[in-house]
Design a protein around this motif. Structure first.
Motif, short mmCIF file in Angstrom:
data_model
loop_
_atom_site.label_atom_id
_atom_site.label_comp_id
_atom_site.label_asym_id
_atom_site.label_seq_id
_atom_site.Cartn_x
_atom_site.Cartn_y
_atom_site.Cartn_z
N GLY A 172 -9.10 -7.75 16.86
CA GLY A 172 -10.26 -7.08 17.43
C GLY A 172 -10.06 -6.43 18.78
N ARG A 173 -9.04 -6.87 19.55
CA ARG A 173 -8.81 -6.23 20.84
C ARG A 173 -8.15 -4.87 20.65
NH1 ARG A 173 -3.37 -6.65 22.88
NH2 ARG A 173 -2.06 -7.91 21.48
N ARG A 174 -8.16 -4.06 21.69
CA ARG A 174 -7.42 -2.81 21.67
C ARG A 174 -6.16 -3.00 22.49
NH1 ARG A 174 -9.26 1.63 19.34
NH2 ARG A 174 -7.74 2.86 20.53
N ARG A 175 -5.05 -2.65 21.89
CA ARG A 175 -3.75 -2.87 22.52
C ARG A 175 -3.45 -1.81 23.57
NH1 ARG A 175 2.18 -2.19 19.60
NH2 ARG A 175 1.35 -0.11 19.24
N ASP A 176 -2.96 -2.25 24.73
CA ASP A 176 -2.30 -1.36 25.68
C ASP A 176 -0.83 -1.33 25.29
OD1 ASP A 176 -4.68 -1.07 27.04
OD2 ASP A 176 -4.15 -2.47 28.64
N ALA A 177 -0.29 -0.14 25.06
CA ALA A 177 1.10 0.00 24.63
C ALA A 177 1.96 0.45 25.81
CB ALA A 177 1.22 1.02 23.50
N ILE A 178 3.11 -0.17 25.96
CA ILE A 178 4.02 0.21 27.03
C ILE A 178 5.26 0.86 26.43
CG2 ILE A 178 5.06 -2.12 27.13
CD1 ILE A 178 5.27 -1.59 30.23
N TYR A 179 5.65 1.99 27.00
CA TYR A 179 6.76 2.79 26.48
C TYR A 179 8.04 2.54 27.28
CZ TYR A 179 4.52 5.77 23.01
OH TYR A 179 3.91 6.24 21.87
N TYR A 180 9.15 2.56 26.54
CA TYR A 180 10.51 2.50 27.11
C TYR A 180 11.32 3.62 26.47
CZ TYR A 180 9.28 -2.18 28.74
OH TYR A 180 8.66 -3.24 29.35
N SER A 181 12.39 4.02 27.13
CA SER A 181 13.24 5.05 26.54
C SER A 181 14.68 4.90 26.98
CB SER A 181 12.74 6.46 26.92
OG SER A 181 12.89 6.67 28.32
N VAL A 182 15.56 5.49 26.16
CA VAL A 182 16.96 5.68 26.51
C VAL A 182 17.27 7.15 26.29
CG1 VAL A 182 19.35 5.09 25.97
CG2 VAL A 182 17.58 3.33 25.80
N LEU A 183 17.85 7.80 27.30
CA LEU A 183 18.23 9.20 27.20
C LEU A 183 19.71 9.33 26.89
CD1 LEU A 183 16.29 10.69 30.26
CD2 LEU A 183 15.46 10.23 27.93
N ARG A 184 20.08 10.50 26.39
CA ARG A 184 21.48 10.70 26.00
C ARG A 184 22.45 10.37 27.13
NH1 ARG A 184 24.81 12.87 22.61
NH2 ARG A 184 23.16 13.34 21.13
N ALA A 185 22.14 10.79 28.34
CA ALA A 185 23.04 10.54 29.47
C ALA A 185 23.16 9.04 29.78
CB ALA A 185 22.55 11.29 30.71
N GLU A 186 22.14 8.27 29.38
CA GLU A 186 22.14 6.83 29.65
C GLU A 186 22.79 6.01 28.54
OE1 GLU A 186 17.82 7.24 31.93
OE2 GLU A 186 17.94 6.51 29.86
N TRP A 187 23.01 6.63 27.41
CA TRP A 187 23.50 5.91 26.24
C TRP A 187 24.83 5.19 26.48
CZ3 TRP A 187 23.41 2.82 22.56
CH2 TRP A 187 24.35 2.78 21.53
N PRO A 188 25.85 5.80 27.13
CA PRO A 188 27.10 5.06 27.32
C PRO A 188 26.91 3.73 28.05
CG PRO A 188 27.45 7.38 27.74
CD PRO A 188 25.97 7.20 27.59
N SER A 189 26.06 3.71 29.06
CA SER A 189 25.79 2.48 29.79
C SER A 189 25.05 1.46 28.92
CB SER A 189 24.97 2.78 31.05
OG SER A 189 24.60 1.60 31.72
N VAL A 190 24.05 1.94 28.17
CA VAL A 190 23.29 1.06 27.29
C VAL A 190 24.19 0.53 26.18
CG1 VAL A 190 21.39 0.97 25.63
CG2 VAL A 190 21.08 2.11 27.83
N GLU A 191 25.05 1.38 25.64
CA GLU A 191 25.98 0.96 24.59
C GLU A 191 26.88 -0.17 25.09
OE1 GLU A 191 28.96 3.03 21.35
OE2 GLU A 191 28.79 3.95 23.33
N ASP A 192 27.39 -0.02 26.29
CA ASP A 192 28.24 -1.07 26.87
C ASP A 192 27.45 -2.36 27.08
OD1 ASP A 192 30.76 -1.92 28.33
OD2 ASP A 192 29.29 -2.10 29.95
N GLN A 193 26.22 -2.23 27.57
CA GLN A 193 25.40 -3.40 27.81
C GLN A 193 25.07 -4.13 26.51
OE1 GLN A 193 24.72 -4.85 30.47
NE2 GLN A 193 22.75 -5.90 30.41
N LEU A 194 24.73 -3.39 25.47
CA LEU A 194 24.44 -4.01 24.18
C LEU A 194 25.66 -4.73 23.62
CD1 LEU A 194 22.21 -1.34 22.40
CD2 LEU A 194 21.66 -3.77 22.63
N GLY A 195 26.81 -4.11 23.75
CA GLY A 195 28.03 -4.73 23.26
C GLY A 195 28.33 -6.03 23.98
N ARG A 196 28.15 -6.05 25.31
CA ARG A 196 28.42 -7.26 26.08
C ARG A 196 27.39 -8.35 25.78
NH1 ARG A 196 27.66 -6.48 31.13
NH2 ARG A 196 27.26 -4.27 31.26
N LEU A 197 26.13 -7.96 25.63
CA LEU A 197 25.09 -8.95 25.29
C LEU A 197 25.35 -9.56 23.92
CD1 LEU A 197 21.85 -7.15 26.52
CD2 LEU A 197 22.77 -9.30 27.40
#
Length: 205
Positions: A172-197
């Motif tokens: 019955g409540r209305r959800r507040d939605a929070i957005y996140y993103s990854v951009l192409r230039a950020e992908w190498p760093s995120v890829e490395d972080q995901l691999g290490r995690l």
């Protein structure tokens, strides 16, 4: 580099040594049903699965979205056990803008906390950036979902802001939605972080 149209390749099978992702089919109905009936899965989901009828309606909607091209719906298989673990999707695909969303994600409770979600996200992000040629991949979650928000920040996704009163929730409540993103230039760093995690969760990997 020539890119394949998203409509032709958004649903390509994906895999690594930890997980396998394949496009949803009718064959996945019963394996998914076996892991769907736990209230903890659906706390922050926009629908609830409490009965066989609920599940069939939920599964039929996934199939319909896959067949119409509204979403690219993936089934996640844990390669360690060979069992279906859950599902995730590409949605809100806007090829002209180079933008898509990863979401509609859930895992059976026995598969949570084992790195499966991270490896699935790794494959979906890798496919989005390296094969589809996306410029932006976005995620959204319930502002109350502290676990999901922490996970997205941990992989390096950028927290963009809250869309207030975004949609109604089953209770019955209305959800507040929070957005996140990854951009192409950020992908190498995120890829490395995901691999290490992932290796921290799977120390023998």
């Amino acid at each position: 580099m020539t890119r394949t149209a998203w409509s032709e390749n958004a649903s390509a099978p994906l895999e690594n040594e930890h997980v396998e992702l394949h496009p949803i089919s009718e064959d996945d109905r019963e394996p998914l049903r076996k892991i769907a009936f736990d209230d903890r899965i659906w706390t922050y989901f926009v629908s609830r699965v409490e009965s066989d009828a609920d599940f069939d309606q939920f599964f039929d909607a996934m199939l319909a979205d896959q067949h119409s091209g509204k979403r690219a719906v993936y089934i996640i298989v844990d390669r360690g056990t060979g069992q279906v673990a859950g599902s995730s999707s590409y949605g809100n695909l806007s090829e002209a803008d180079g933008r898509l969303e990863i979401g509609w994600s859930w895992l059976g409770v026995d598969f949570q906390g084992k790195g499966i979600n991270r490896w699935a996200k790794y494959l979906l992000l890798q496919h989005a950036f390296d094969v589809l040629g996306a410029e932006r991949v976005e995620f959204k979650t319930d502002v109350l979902n502290a676990q999901a928000r922490a996970g997205l920040r941990k992989i390096g996704a950028y927290e963009e802001g809250v869309m207030r009163s975004f949609n109604p929730m089953p209770e019955g409540r209305r959800r507040d939605a929070i957005y996140y993103s990854v951009l192409r230039a950020e992908w190498p760093s995120v890829e490395d972080q995901l691999g290490r995690l992932g290796k921290a969760v799977n120390p023998c990997a």
